[in-house]
Design a protein around this motif. Structure first.
Motif, PDB file in Angstrom:
ATOM      1  N   ALA A 142       0.844  -1.195   0.000  1.00  0.00           N
ATOM      2  CA  ALA A 142       0.000   0.000   0.000  1.00  0.00           C
ATOM      3  C   ALA A 142       0.880   1.246   0.000  1.00  0.00           C
ATOM      4  CB  ALA A 142      -0.916   0.000   1.216  1.00  0.00           C
ATOM      5  N   ALA A 143       1.912   1.205   0.822  1.00  0.00           N
ATOM      6  CA  ALA A 143       2.813   2.363   0.894  1.00  0.00           C
ATOM      7  C   ALA A 143       3.535   2.553  -0.443  1.00  0.00           C
ATOM      8  CB  ALA A 143       3.813   2.171   2.021  1.00  0.00           C
ATOM      9  N   TRP A 144       3.940   1.453  -1.034  1.00  0.00           N
ATOM     10  CA  TRP A 144       4.602   1.541  -2.340  1.00  0.00           C
ATOM     11  C   TRP A 144       3.681   2.180  -3.383  1.00  0.00           C
ATOM     12  CZ3 TRP A 144       6.794  -3.868  -1.297  1.00  0.00           C
ATOM     13  CH2 TRP A 144       8.157  -3.788  -0.960  1.00  0.00           C
ATOM     14  N   LEU A 145       2.479   1.694  -3.380  1.00  0.00           N
ATOM     15  CA  LEU A 145       1.505   2.225  -4.333  1.00  0.00           C
ATOM     16  C   LEU A 145       1.344   3.726  -4.131  1.00  0.00           C
ATOM     17  CD1 LEU A 145       0.797  -0.134  -5.947  1.00  0.00           C
ATOM     18  CD2 LEU A 145      -1.403  -0.336  -4.788  1.00  0.00           C
ATOM     19  N   LEU A 146       1.312   4.123  -2.894  1.00  0.00           N
ATOM     20  CA  LEU A 146       1.137   5.552  -2.622  1.00  0.00           C
ATOM     21  C   LEU A 146       2.340   6.347  -3.121  1.00  0.00           C
ATOM     22  CD1 LEU A 146      -0.555   7.791  -1.455  1.00  0.00           C
ATOM     23  CD2 LEU A 146       0.659   7.518   0.688  1.00  0.00           C
ATOM     24  N   LEU A 147       3.527   5.844  -2.822  1.00  0.00           N
ATOM     25  CA  LEU A 147       4.735   6.555  -3.254  1.00  0.00           C
ATOM     26  C   LEU A 147       4.776   6.658  -4.771  1.00  0.00           C
ATOM     27  CD1 LEU A 147       7.349   5.010  -0.797  1.00  0.00           C
ATOM     28  CD2 LEU A 147       6.275   7.263  -0.686  1.00  0.00           C
ATOM     29  N   ARG A 148       4.410   5.577  -5.403  1.00  0.00           N
ATOM     30  CA  ARG A 148       4.366   5.549  -6.860  1.00  0.00           C
ATOM     31  C   ARG A 148       3.407   6.629  -7.362  1.00  0.00           C
ATOM     32  NH1 ARG A 148       1.322   2.242 -11.182  1.00  0.00           N
ATOM     33  NH2 ARG A 148      -0.376   2.935  -9.853  1.00  0.00           N
ATOM     34  N   ARG A 149       2.287   6.695  -6.735  1.00  0.00           N
ATOM     35  CA  ARG A 149       1.260   7.664  -7.128  1.00  0.00           C
ATOM     36  C   ARG A 149       1.744   9.100  -6.909  1.00  0.00           C
ATOM     37  NH1 ARG A 149      -2.192   7.662 -10.449  1.00  0.00           N
ATOM     38  NH2 ARG A 149      -2.637   5.512  -9.830  1.00  0.00           N
ATOM     39  N   LEU A 150       2.460   9.320  -5.811  1.00  0.00           N
ATOM     40  CA  LEU A 150       2.939  10.684  -5.538  1.00  0.00           C
ATOM     41  C   LEU A 150       3.916  11.131  -6.623  1.00  0.00           C
ATOM     42  CD1 LEU A 150       3.448  10.637  -1.658  1.00  0.00           C
ATOM     43  CD2 LEU A 150       1.521  11.513  -2.984  1.00  0.00           C
ATOM     44  N   ASN A 151       4.637  10.162  -7.172  1.00  0.00           N
ATOM     45  CA  ASN A 151       5.577  10.514  -8.229  1.00  0.00           C
ATOM     46  C   ASN A 151       4.937  10.532  -9.607  1.00  0.00           C
ATOM     47  OD1 ASN A 151       7.750  10.790  -6.474  1.00  0.00           O
ATOM     48  ND2 ASN A 151       8.079   8.580  -6.455  1.00  0.00           N
ATOM     49  N   GLY A 152       3.785   9.910  -9.729  1.00  0.00           N
ATOM     50  CA  GLY A 152       3.140   9.864 -11.033  1.00  0.00           C
ATOM     51  C   GLY A 152       1.644  10.000 -10.907  1.00  0.00           C
ATOM     52  N   PRO A 153       1.204  11.207 -10.693  1.00  0.00           N
ATOM     53  CA  PRO A 153      -0.215  11.467 -10.403  1.00  0.00           C
ATOM     54  C   PRO A 153      -1.132  11.001 -11.531  1.00  0.00           C
ATOM     55  CG  PRO A 153       1.133  13.416 -10.018  1.00  0.00           C
ATOM     56  CD  PRO A 153       1.984  12.438 -10.746  1.00  0.00           C
ATOM     57  N   THR A 154      -0.600  10.843 -12.724  1.00  0.00           N
ATOM     58  CA  THR A 154      -1.493  10.524 -13.838  1.00  0.00           C
ATOM     59  C   THR A 154      -1.462   9.053 -14.226  1.00  0.00           C
ATOM     60  OG1 THR A 154       0.219  11.021 -15.441  1.00  0.00           O
ATOM     61  CG2 THR A 154      -1.224  12.833 -14.769  1.00  0.00           C
ATOM     62  N   LEU A 155      -0.684   8.266 -13.499  1.00  0.00           N
ATOM     63  CA  LEU A 155      -0.648   6.828 -13.783  1.00  0.00           C
ATOM     64  C   LEU A 155      -2.049   6.232 -13.675  1.00  0.00           C
ATOM     65  CD1 LEU A 155       2.273   6.894 -14.005  1.00  0.00           C
ATOM     66  CD2 LEU A 155       2.513   5.666 -11.850  1.00  0.00           C
ATOM     67  N   PRO A 156      -2.300   5.185 -14.422  1.00  0.00           N
ATOM     68  CA  PRO A 156      -3.593   4.513 -14.257  1.00  0.00           C
ATOM     69  C   PRO A 156      -3.641   3.845 -12.883  1.00  0.00           C
ATOM     70  CG  PRO A 156      -2.154   3.252 -15.696  1.00  0.00           C
ATOM     71  CD  PRO A 156      -1.477   4.571 -15.472  1.00  0.00           C
ATOM     72  N   PRO A 157      -4.829   3.732 -12.308  1.00  0.00           N
ATOM     73  CA  PRO A 157      -4.971   3.130 -10.980  1.00  0.00           C
ATOM     74  C   PRO A 157      -4.480   1.691 -10.983  1.00  0.00           C
ATOM     75  CG  PRO A 157      -7.019   4.139 -11.692  1.00  0.00           C
ATOM     76  CD  PRO A 157      -6.115   4.147 -12.877  1.00  0.00           C
ATOM     77  N   ALA A 158      -3.839   1.296  -9.921  1.00  0.00           N
ATOM     78  CA  ALA A 158      -3.354  -0.077  -9.824  1.00  0.00           C
ATOM     79  C   ALA A 158      -4.060  -0.791  -8.677  1.00  0.00           C
ATOM     80  CB  ALA A 158      -1.850  -0.077  -9.579  1.00  0.00           C
ATOM     81  N   VAL A 159      -4.425  -2.025  -8.892  1.00  0.00           N
ATOM     82  CA  VAL A 159      -5.009  -2.827  -7.827  1.00  0.00           C
ATOM     83  C   VAL A 159      -4.199  -4.101  -7.684  1.00  0.00           C
ATOM     84  CG1 VAL A 159      -7.011  -4.102  -7.047  1.00  0.00           C
ATOM     85  CG2 VAL A 159      -7.320  -1.939  -8.245  1.00  0.00           C
ATOM     86  N   GLU A 160      -3.627  -4.295  -6.527  1.00  0.00           N
ATOM     87  CA  GLU A 160      -2.846  -5.507  -6.307  1.00  0.00           C
ATOM     88  C   GLU A 160      -3.648  -6.479  -5.465  1.00  0.00           C
ATOM     89  OE1 GLU A 160       1.121  -5.141  -5.013  1.00  0.00           O
ATOM     90  OE2 GLU A 160       1.628  -3.571  -6.450  1.00  0.00           O
ATOM     91  N   ILE A 161      -3.545  -7.743  -5.822  1.00  0.00           N
ATOM     92  CA  ILE A 161      -4.259  -8.769  -5.069  1.00  0.00           C
ATOM     93  C   ILE A 161      -3.260  -9.771  -4.524  1.00  0.00           C
ATOM     94  CG2 ILE A 161      -5.983 -10.591  -5.194  1.00  0.00           C
ATOM     95  CD1 ILE A 161      -7.293  -9.017  -7.450  1.00  0.00           C
ATOM     96  N   LEU A 162      -3.206  -9.869  -3.214  1.00  0.00           N
ATOM     97  CA  LEU A 162      -2.260 -10.792  -2.584  1.00  0.00           C
ATOM     98  C   LEU A 162      -2.968 -12.084  -2.212  1.00  0.00           C
ATOM     99  CD1 LEU A 162      -0.363  -8.545  -2.810  1.00  0.00           C
ATOM    100  CD2 LEU A 162      -0.213  -8.350  -0.330  1.00  0.00           C
ATOM    101  N   GLN A 163      -2.199 -13.157  -2.191  1.00  0.00           N
ATOM    102  CA  GLN A 163      -2.807 -14.452  -1.927  1.00  0.00           C
ATOM    103  C   GLN A 163      -2.713 -14.878  -0.463  1.00  0.00           C
ATOM    104  OE1 GLN A 163      -4.738 -16.002  -4.014  1.00  0.00           O
ATOM    105  NE2 GLN A 163      -4.323 -14.387  -5.512  1.00  0.00           N
ATOM    106  N   PRO A 164      -3.800 -15.385   0.066  1.00  0.00           N
ATOM    107  CA  PRO A 164      -3.784 -15.920   1.430  1.00  0.00           C
ATOM    108  C   PRO A 164      -3.346 -17.386   1.374  1.00  0.00           C
ATOM    109  CG  PRO A 164      -5.979 -16.062   0.560  1.00  0.00           C
ATOM    110  CD  PRO A 164      -5.136 -15.465  -0.537  1.00  0.00           C
ATOM    111  N   ARG A 165      -3.192 -17.965   2.532  1.00  0.00           N
ATOM    112  CA  ARG A 165      -2.679 -19.330   2.565  1.00  0.00           C
ATOM    113  C   ARG A 165      -3.322 -20.069   3.736  1.00  0.00           C
ATOM    114  NH1 ARG A 165       2.073 -21.884   4.654  1.00  0.00           N
ATOM    115  NH2 ARG A 165       2.366 -20.068   5.979  1.00  0.00           N
ATOM    116  N   LEU A 166      -3.828 -21.235   3.462  1.00  0.00           N
ATOM    117  CA  LEU A 166      -4.445 -22.016   4.534  1.00  0.00           C
ATOM    118  C   LEU A 166      -3.373 -22.696   5.372  1.00  0.00           C
ATOM    119  CD1 LEU A 166      -7.168 -23.170   5.699  1.00  0.00           C
ATOM    120  CD2 LEU A 166      -6.702 -25.184   4.278  1.00  0.00           C
TER     121      LEU A 166
END
Lengths: 347, 347
Positions: A312-336
Motif C-alpha cells: 500500500a505504501a509503495w503504491l502511494l509513493l508511486r502515485r505521488l511521483n506519477g499522479p497521472t498513472l492509471p490506478p493499480a489494484v494488487e491482489i495478494l494471496q492468502p494461505r491455509l
DNA sequence: CTGTTAGCGCGTTCAG
DNA sequence: CTGAACGCGCTAACAG
C-alpha cells in the motif's frame, strides 16, 4: 550547607528555536543560500555549504516543518486511517506501511476511526488540514475518499475496496481464502459448516462470504441461512448471537471470517465446554499470535498482513511521483495453515 | 452506445483549497473578521459570524494547520514515542493517551523507537520540527528529553523514569509488583525462584528486580545469581538464554518481568515438554489477552495500562496550561491476578 | 554561484 | 465591533 536550593534558578532557558536566518547570519550568507545548502537543491559553493552545515550542526538547527509545508503547499506526512489500532491486524498493517514510508523519508500519522464513517471523515479533514500529500486507508464510508480525492490528495485503499472513483488499492484474494477454508472443512466430512462474518458492505467480507458459497457448491453442500451469521459491527451482543448460531444451526464446523470473530467463537465454545475439534472444528481468517498458542492451535487462513501494508505504501509513493498513472489494484494471496482446531466430522 | 468513455474527462478538478480570504470575500468581510468568527476569539457581530460560518460550511473550509502553527508557533500535535508499537502494552498505552488528548482537541502522533536512543532522539527532532507543544514517552536515553525540554517542550515520562531533570511522570509501583509475584511463588513453597528481566537501566525493571529481592528476603530465601537472567534488549538468543537459566538455575518458579519475556518462557517450557505448573510455575508482569486464553492461564501482575496512558495525557495537558507547576509523579498500583500457571512446589 | 524579493495562510496587533 | 498591516520561517523566482 552551601547553595541552598535556589528558586530553581529558572532552569528553563527555553531558547528560541534556531531559524534559517540565524544560521545564515552566523555563516555570513543569505537565508536562500542557507536553504539551498541544507536541503541540497540548487547551486551552492563547496565553501559556503561546508560553513553552513557546520553552523547548522553547531546550533542544533531543526527545520520548521510548518513553514516548509506552508511554502511548499504539501507536507511530508502521509495519513493512515484504520478501523481499530488495538487489533493486531491493523497494527501490523500500519507497521508495514511505516517501514516503507520511513525509507522514503515520509512521516506516518495513524488515526483510528472505529469503523465509523463520521470519524473517518474527521480523519480525512485532519490530513487535509496538515496538507498530507497522500492517505492510506481501510475504507469504511466513501465520503472520506471522495473528499480527499477532490482536494487532490492521493488515496490508497488497503484490505478492502470501497471508493466509487477508481483508486489504487491492495487487497487479499478473499474469495479464495473463504473457499479454501470451507473446502478444508468439507474435506474433513463436515456437512453443517457455519459462516461467521461482519454485516458490512466491505469487499473483504463479501469476498469471504462468496468464497464460502463457492466452497459449499463445489462440495455439493446446500446453502443454509441458519448457518450464516453476520454481526453488526459494534454489536454489544456478539457472543449471544454466536450462541444462537450454535443452537439454531448446529454446525460441526465454523469459519470465522476475521481474527476477532475467531476469538469470540473460541471463547464461546470453551465456555460451553465444547471440544475443539471433537465437537466443533474452527477455521479463522487472519493469523495472529494467540492462535498458535492455544490448545489446540487454530487452523487459519493466513494473510500477508505486513506485506499488505508495504504494498500500500509503495503504491502511494508511486502515485505521488506519477499522479497521472492509471490506478493499480494488487491482489495478494492468502494461505491455509492447518492446525489442530480442525478435525474429521463425526456427527 | 452513447458516450464512449471519454479520456476520463480529467475527472480530478483538484480544486485549490479554500482559504480564510476566500470565505471572507464571499461573506463580504475581512480575513481578520473571518478568523475571529471561525475560531471564536474576539468580538464579531452575530450577523457576521452567522454569515461567515455558513459560507465556511458551504465551501468546505478546512483551516491550514501549517499556517496556524507557523503563526502561533506551536501546533496541536502531541508527540508520543514508545518502544514498540507491536507490543500490546505500548499499543494500549497509546490508546489511553489518545482518548484523553482527543477530548482536549489535540492530535496524537505516535512514533516507535526500537528502544534505541538514536531513534528516540530522531523522534524528538521530528516533534520539534512540528512544533509539538508536548511529548509523552517511555524514555530510553535521556538525550531526547533534554533536547525537548531545552526547547521548551513539555515532556511526560510514562511507564519508567529516566530524565535527570525533573519532569512529570506516571509509573507503576514496580517494586511492589515484583515483591507480590515473588511472595506468591514463595508462599506456594517454591524455593528456587528465577527472575527473568531486561538488561537496561530502566526504573521499571530495576523496580521489579528490587521487588524480587525484597520478596526473597521476606520469605527468608537466599538470593542466587544463577536464578537471575537479564536479557539484553535485542538479544537474538533470548530463548537460548532461557534454556540456560533452566539448566543452570533449575528453578521451580519463574517470574518473567514483562509480557514478551513471559511469552518466550512459556514457549520454551512448552517446547521442552515441561508441565505448568507441575514442573515449573510461571508468573508474568503485565496482563495481555493470550495469558488467559492458554491452558493453564498465566498468573500475572496486572497493571492499569490504559489508565497509565490516560494519566500521562492528563499530566501533559495540565503542564501545557501551567508551565511553572512543580513536577508531578504519579504512581499507580499493580494487582496480582492468580490463575492456573502457579501451583505448589513439589521438588 | 549568490542575494533580493515575494508570498504561502493565518492570527494578532492596533487604529478606527 | 471591524479592517489594515504585519510577520511567523521557509523556499521559488529572478536578477545579478
Amino acid at each position: 550547607m552551601s547553595a541552598s536550593p535556589q528558586p530553581d534558578e529558572q532552569r528553563s532557558p527555553v531558547v528560541e528555536p534556531v531559524t534559517l536566518a540565524d544560521i545564515a547570519r552566523e555563516a555570513g550568507t543569505s537565508a536562500s543560500t542557507a536553504s539551498r545548502a541544507l536541503n541540497g537543491r540548487g547551486y551552492v559553493s563547496e565553501a559556503a555549504r561546508g560553513r553552513l552545515l557546520a553552523v547548522a550542526d553547531r546550533l542544533g538547527y531543526v527545520p520548521n516543518a510548518s513553514a516548509r509545508t506552508l511554502k511548499q503547499r504539501r507536507s511530508r506526512v502521509v495519513g493512515v486511517v484504520v478501523s481499530d489500532l488495538g487489533n493486531q491486524f491493523y497494527a501490523t498493517l500500519a507497521a508495514g506501511i511505516e517501514q516503507v514510508l520511513r525509507e522514503a523519508d515520509y512521516q506516518m500519522m495513524v488515526l483510528g476511526d472505529n469503523s465509523e464513517a463520521a470519524e473517518e471523515v474527521e480523519g480525512a479533514r485532519t490530513f487535509l488540514a496538515m496538507r498530507a500529500p497522500g492517505v492510506i486507508m481501510t475504507p469504511v464510508g466513501g465520503d472520506a475518499t471522495e473528499l480527499l480525492r477532490q482536494q487532490g490528495v492521493a488515496v490508497v485503499e488497503v484490505d478492502r475496496r470501497l471508493a466509487d472513483v477508481e483508486c489504487d488499492a491492495v487487497v487479499i484474494d478473499n474469495e479464495r481464502g473463504g473457499r479454501e477454508a470451507t473446502l478444508h472443512l468439507a474435506g474433513l466430512g463436515h456437512r453443517r459448516i457455519a459462516l461467521l462474518g461482519v454485516e458490512t458492505d466491505w469487499t473483504s467480507d463479501a469476498g469471504r462470504l462468496q468464497g464460502y458459497r463457492t466452497g459449499l457448491r463445489t462440495a455439493s453442500l446446500p446453502f443454509d441461512e441458519r448457518l450464516v451469521a453476520r454481526m453488526p459491527l459494534h454489536a454489544p451482543d456478539t457472543e449471544a448471537r454466536i450462541e444462537a448460531l450454535l443452537d439454531e444451526g448446529a454446525p460441526t464446523g465454523i469459519f470465522a471470517a476475521n481474527n476477532t470473530l475467531a476469538e469470540q467463537v473460541w471463547r464461546v465454545l470453551r465456555r460451553r465446554g465444547l471440544r475443539i475439534p471433537g465437537d466443533v472444528s474452527l477455521v479463522g481468517f487472519d493469523d495472529v499470535p494467540w492462535m498458535e498458542m492455544v490448545e489446540p492451535a487454530i487452523t487459519v487462513v493466513e494473510q500477508p498482513t505486513l506485506e499488505l501494508g508495504r504494498r500500500a505504501a509503495w503504491l502511494l509513493l508511486r502515485r505521488l511521483n506519477g499522479p497521472t498513472l492509471p490506478p493499480a489494484v494488487e491482489i495478494l494471496q492468502p494461505r491455509l495453515v492447518v492446525r489442530g482446531s480442525t478435525g474429521p466430522a463425526n456427527g
